[in-house]
Design a protein around this motif. Structure first.
Motif, short mmCIF file in Angstrom:
data_model
loop_
_atom_site.label_atom_id
_atom_site.label_comp_id
_atom_site.label_asym_id
_atom_site.label_seq_id
_atom_site.Cartn_x
_atom_site.Cartn_y
_atom_site.Cartn_z
N THR A 74 0.84 -1.20 0.00
CA THR A 74 0.00 0.00 0.00
C THR A 74 0.87 1.25 0.00
O THR A 74 0.62 2.20 -0.74
N LEU A 75 1.91 1.25 0.81
CA LEU A 75 2.81 2.40 0.88
C LEU A 75 3.49 2.63 -0.46
O LEU A 75 3.58 3.77 -0.94
N ARG A 80 3.98 6.04 -5.20
CA ARG A 80 3.92 6.17 -6.67
C ARG A 80 2.91 7.25 -7.06
O ARG A 80 3.21 8.15 -7.86
N ARG A 81 1.71 7.19 -6.50
CA ARG A 81 0.67 8.16 -6.84
C ARG A 81 1.02 9.57 -6.37
O ARG A 81 0.75 10.55 -7.06
N MET A 82 1.63 9.67 -5.19
CA MET A 82 1.99 10.98 -4.66
C MET A 82 3.16 11.59 -5.43
O MET A 82 3.26 12.81 -5.54
N THR A 89 9.25 13.52 -3.54
CA THR A 89 10.39 13.22 -4.40
C THR A 89 10.99 11.92 -3.89
O THR A 89 10.78 11.55 -2.72
N ARG A 90 11.71 11.23 -4.76
CA ARG A 90 12.29 9.95 -4.36
C ARG A 90 13.62 9.77 -5.07
O ARG A 90 13.75 10.12 -6.24
N GLU A 91 14.59 9.23 -4.34
CA GLU A 91 15.88 8.90 -4.97
C GLU A 91 16.46 7.69 -4.26
O GLU A 91 16.08 7.37 -3.13
N ARG A 92 17.38 7.05 -4.92
CA ARG A 92 18.05 5.88 -4.33
C ARG A 92 18.91 6.33 -3.16
O ARG A 92 19.51 7.40 -3.19
N THR A 93 18.96 5.51 -2.12
CA THR A 93 19.80 5.84 -0.97
C THR A 93 21.24 5.49 -1.29
O THR A 93 21.52 4.58 -2.09
#
Length: 171
Positions: A74-75, A80-82, A89-93
């Motif tokens: 779910t998260l 993805r939708r957000m 924003t999202r990036e690889r750690t």
């Protein structure tokens, strides 16, 4: 179970079952939040995710599962939708290239501020169902239950997340 939650015939009385009552309170809060937030605001879970990120900006999705209690799949779908809406924003750690660090975007911060007002109003309405002297006791009791859950999880006794089972092919 508290005294009186079993009926004379061995049945289960939901009106006295703490687990059921907690669920009903959660549903009531969800209804209050939805009414206060309206259709254009964040959903209750989106608000919870952004509020968690506000205190843990750059957290991995795995950490967010632990912080929010939202299940992994779910998260992932929420993130993805957000992302598509420009709220995150999202990036690889750097530590683990398989993990994603998630952060709130400027649009997400604006949405969080707006939704926080709705959440605050819903929280007040939720507590108004109780006599004023009992409100702090209720919150304290909930905090103690949440702490017991965190202690259980920290001691490695949490129930493992459900995983799909692989079916073996029969030859």
């Amino acid at each position: 179970m508290i005294k009186g939650s079993r009926k004379a015939q061995g049945g289960f009385d939901l009106s006295d079952a703490p687990s059921h009552l907690i669920r009903r309170c959660q549903q009531y809060y969800g209804d209050l939040y939805a009414r206060e937030a309206g259709a254009r605001e964040l959903t209750k879970q989106q608000f919870m995710l952004l509020a968690a990120l506000e205190q843990n900006d750059g957290a991995s999705q795995t950490a967010l599962v632990e912080i929010t209690g939202i299940d992994r799949s779910t998260l992932a779908e929420m993130v993805r939708r957000m992302l598509e809406k420009g709220l995150l924003t999202r990036e690889r750690t750097e530590e683990d290239q398989r993990a994603n660090a998630v952060a709130i975007s400027a649009s997400g911060r604006k949405a969080l501020r707006s939704a926080r007002n709705a959440a605050d109003r819903a929280e007040r309405q939720l507590l108004e169902a109780l006599p004023a002297p009992d409100r702090q006791k209720f919150v304290k009791a909930l905090r103690e239950i949440a702490q017991a859950a965190e202690t259980l999880a920290a001691n490695g006794h949490e129930r493992p997340a459900a995983r799909p089972t692989r079916r073996r092919r029969l030859s």
